[in-house]
Design a protein around this motif. Sequence first.
Motif, PDB file in Angstrom:
ATOM      1  N   GLY A  35       0.816  -1.205   0.000  1.00  0.00           N
ATOM      2  CA  GLY A  35       0.000   0.000   0.000  1.00  0.00           C
ATOM      3  C   GLY A  35       0.850   1.255   0.000  1.00  0.00           C
ATOM      4  O   GLY A  35       0.581   2.212  -0.730  1.00  0.00           O
ATOM      5  N   LEU A  36       1.899   1.232   0.813  1.00  0.00           N
ATOM      6  CA  LEU A  36       2.791   2.384   0.864  1.00  0.00           C
ATOM      7  C   LEU A  36       3.500   2.590  -0.460  1.00  0.00           C
ATOM      8  O   LEU A  36       3.730   3.715  -0.902  1.00  0.00           O
ATOM      9  CB  LEU A  36       3.825   2.200   1.996  1.00  0.00           C
ATOM     10  N   ALA A  37       3.843   1.488  -1.100  1.00  0.00           N
ATOM     11  CA  ALA A  37       4.562   1.576  -2.361  1.00  0.00           C
ATOM     12  C   ALA A  37       3.717   2.214  -3.448  1.00  0.00           C
ATOM     13  O   ALA A  37       4.229   2.819  -4.383  1.00  0.00           O
ATOM     14  CB  ALA A  37       5.027   0.186  -2.808  1.00  0.00           C
ATOM     15  N   THR A  38       2.406   2.087  -3.332  1.00  0.00           N
ATOM     16  CA  THR A  38       1.549   2.642  -4.382  1.00  0.00           C
ATOM     17  C   THR A  38       1.373   4.143  -4.257  1.00  0.00           C
ATOM     18  O   THR A  38       1.008   4.799  -5.226  1.00  0.00           O
ATOM     19  CB  THR A  38       0.149   1.987  -4.350  1.00  0.00           C
ATOM     20  N   LEU A  39       1.614   4.728  -3.073  1.00  0.00           N
ATOM     21  CA  LEU A  39       1.374   6.142  -2.907  1.00  0.00           C
ATOM     22  C   LEU A  39       2.265   7.018  -3.776  1.00  0.00           C
ATOM     23  O   LEU A  39       1.778   7.891  -4.475  1.00  0.00           O
ATOM     24  CB  LEU A  39       1.508   6.529  -1.426  1.00  0.00           C
ATOM     25  N   PRO A  40       3.600   6.826  -3.794  1.00  0.00           N
ATOM     26  CA  PRO A  40       4.424   7.635  -4.674  1.00  0.00           C
ATOM     27  C   PRO A  40       4.037   7.446  -6.134  1.00  0.00           C
ATOM     28  O   PRO A  40       4.033   8.382  -6.911  1.00  0.00           O
ATOM     29  CB  PRO A  40       5.848   7.140  -4.389  1.00  0.00           C
ATOM     30  N   ALA A  41       3.691   6.227  -6.484  1.00  0.00           N
ATOM     31  CA  ALA A  41       3.291   5.981  -7.865  1.00  0.00           C
ATOM     32  C   ALA A  41       2.040   6.764  -8.188  1.00  0.00           C
ATOM     33  O   ALA A  41       1.897   7.356  -9.250  1.00  0.00           O
ATOM     34  CB  ALA A  41       3.056   4.487  -8.084  1.00  0.00           C
ATOM     35  N   ALA A  42       1.082   6.792  -7.233  1.00  0.00           N
ATOM     36  CA  ALA A  42      -0.136   7.560  -7.448  1.00  0.00           C
ATOM     37  C   ALA A  42       0.193   9.036  -7.616  1.00  0.00           C
ATOM     38  O   ALA A  42      -0.402   9.722  -8.449  1.00  0.00           O
ATOM     39  CB  ALA A  42      -1.088   7.351  -6.273  1.00  0.00           C
ATOM     40  N   ALA A  43       1.137   9.531  -6.823  1.00  0.00           N
ATOM     41  CA  ALA A  43       1.542  10.931  -6.946  1.00  0.00           C
ATOM     42  C   ALA A  43       2.251  11.171  -8.270  1.00  0.00           C
ATOM     43  O   ALA A  43       2.057  12.207  -8.910  1.00  0.00           O
ATOM     44  CB  ALA A  43       2.444  11.316  -5.781  1.00  0.00           C
ATOM     45  N   ASP A  44       3.087  10.211  -8.692  1.00  0.00           N
ATOM     46  CA  ASP A  44       3.775  10.356  -9.971  1.00  0.00           C
ATOM     47  C   ASP A  44       2.782  10.439 -11.120  1.00  0.00           C
ATOM     48  O   ASP A  44       2.986  11.176 -12.091  1.00  0.00           O
ATOM     49  CB  ASP A  44       4.730   9.179 -10.197  1.00  0.00           C
ATOM     50  N   ASP A  45       1.698   9.682 -11.029  1.00  0.00           N
ATOM     51  CA  ASP A  45       0.702   9.647 -12.094  1.00  0.00           C
ATOM     52  C   ASP A  45      -0.297  10.797 -11.996  1.00  0.00           C
ATOM     53  O   ASP A  45      -1.048  11.041 -12.936  1.00  0.00           O
ATOM     54  CB  ASP A  45      -0.073   8.318 -12.054  1.00  0.00           C
ATOM     55  N   PHE A  46      -0.341  11.459 -10.868  1.00  0.00           N
ATOM     56  CA  PHE A  46      -1.309  12.535 -10.647  1.00  0.00           C
ATOM     57  C   PHE A  46      -0.895  13.800 -11.387  1.00  0.00           C
ATOM     58  O   PHE A  46       0.282  14.181 -11.341  1.00  0.00           O
ATOM     59  CB  PHE A  46      -1.415  12.826  -9.152  1.00  0.00           C
ATOM     60  N   PRO A  47      -1.831  14.466 -12.057  1.00  0.00           N
ATOM     61  CA  PRO A  47      -3.239  14.129 -12.236  1.00  0.00           C
ATOM     62  C   PRO A  47      -3.483  13.420 -13.572  1.00  0.00           C
ATOM     63  O   PRO A  47      -2.768  13.659 -14.537  1.00  0.00           O
ATOM     64  CB  PRO A  47      -3.916  15.494 -12.224  1.00  0.00           C
ATOM     65  N   GLN A  48      -4.498  12.599 -13.592  1.00  0.00           N
ATOM     66  CA  GLN A  48      -4.854  11.892 -14.818  1.00  0.00           C
ATOM     67  C   GLN A  48      -6.173  12.381 -15.398  1.00  0.00           C
ATOM     68  O   GLN A  48      -6.638  11.854 -16.402  1.00  0.00           O
ATOM     69  CB  GLN A  48      -4.925  10.389 -14.557  1.00  0.00           C
ATOM     70  N   ARG A  49      -6.794  13.346 -14.739  1.00  0.00           N
ATOM     71  CA  ARG A  49      -8.043  13.934 -15.223  1.00  0.00           C
ATOM     72  C   ARG A  49      -8.154  15.359 -14.684  1.00  0.00           C
ATOM     73  O   ARG A  49      -7.303  15.787 -13.888  1.00  0.00           O
ATOM     74  CB  ARG A  49      -9.243  13.087 -14.781  1.00  0.00           C
ATOM     75  N   PRO A  50      -9.161  16.120 -15.105  1.00  0.00           N
ATOM     76  CA  PRO A  50      -9.257  17.522 -14.677  1.00  0.00           C
ATOM     77  C   PRO A  50      -9.345  17.702 -13.166  1.00  0.00           C
ATOM     78  O   PRO A  50      -9.916  16.878 -12.454  1.00  0.00           O
ATOM     79  CB  PRO A  50     -10.548  18.001 -15.353  1.00  0.00           C
ATOM     80  N   ILE A  51      -8.773  18.796 -12.702  1.00  0.00           N
ATOM     81  CA  ILE A  51      -8.812  19.194 -11.296  1.00  0.00           C
ATOM     82  C   ILE A  51      -9.798  20.346 -11.166  1.00  0.00           C
ATOM     83  O   ILE A  51      -9.899  21.203 -12.048  1.00  0.00           O
ATOM     84  CB  ILE A  51      -7.419  19.636 -10.811  1.00  0.00           C
TER      85      ILE A  51
END
Length: 319
Positions: free
Chosen positions: A15-31
């Motif tokens: 779970g922890l490993a996915t957080l940086p990846a999620a941040a790296d991919d952010f954003p993938q749609r409008p904010i």
Amino acid sequence: MNLRLGLLVALLLSGLATLPAAADDFPQRPIKIIVPFPPGAGPDNVARLVAQHLQDAFGQTVVVENRAGALGSIGALEVARSAPDGYTLLMGTNTTQASNVATFKKLPYDPVKDFAPVIRTTTTAMVLLVNPASTAKDLPQFLDYAKAHPNLTAGYGSGASQISVAQLQSRGGVSLVAASYRGVPQAMTDVMAGVIDLTFGDFSVAIPQIQGGTLRGIGVTSATRNELLPNLPALSEALPGFEATIWYGLFAPAGTPEPIVNKIYAECAKYLSMPKTRATFADVGVIVAPLAPAEFGAFVKSEVMRWSAEVKAAGIEPQ
């Protein structure tokens, strides 16, 4: 037992490993940035400048949506109830995140627990504004006029402007009729039209009107004269203790992953550090004053206490 413990540790690490990846991919749609005040208000001006930079930096659409009403609490509540994923942000202020705690009997959100502070962007102050046809051309003349004409109508559209109206009454010894508006720009429009007698406007919306001659500035609410309007006196010069310094900043819903909060913060901080940004913000009446997430969070807690004391001292009854 060891097997179960091993599986638990593995899941946590995963779970922890996915957080940086999620941040790296952010954003993938409008904010979406919710501004809890009307178009043209100070927070709206700042939000649109920040949104344009984030859009350019992230390569994703960043939309500003206005949700005005109830001293900003409608828009703030919408963000508090949004998914904690970084795609819905609030351009909050000292009104939504501090003074509303004391001005409402039952605020439908907690400005500390329900939000993840991202960055304080700016500070500013307000100007006491009257119609240019008014016979009051400076602060002493205004106070004399107000004392001779009790029950002038004073419009307010934010917590800070409401408190400023109350301070003007208590510290100036004048009697005013306070009128609530959905936002400061609407109150200013009615001063220009002669519907009401005075209001307190954020620098960002007041300065152009003062420069254009459609409104007259009487004094500023900062503790001392302000660099953005150096020719206007501070109200505290005639009314000791008068102060209402305001601020704006970005918030995400509580529970938004820290890496995503930090990514938005880093990009905003980069933008605010640019000399061009400082000049642009000065042109719209605000001073760049960034605070990082942890500092901003501590600041908000202190502001809740400060503005609650201001509300009480001003004698404002909770709605």
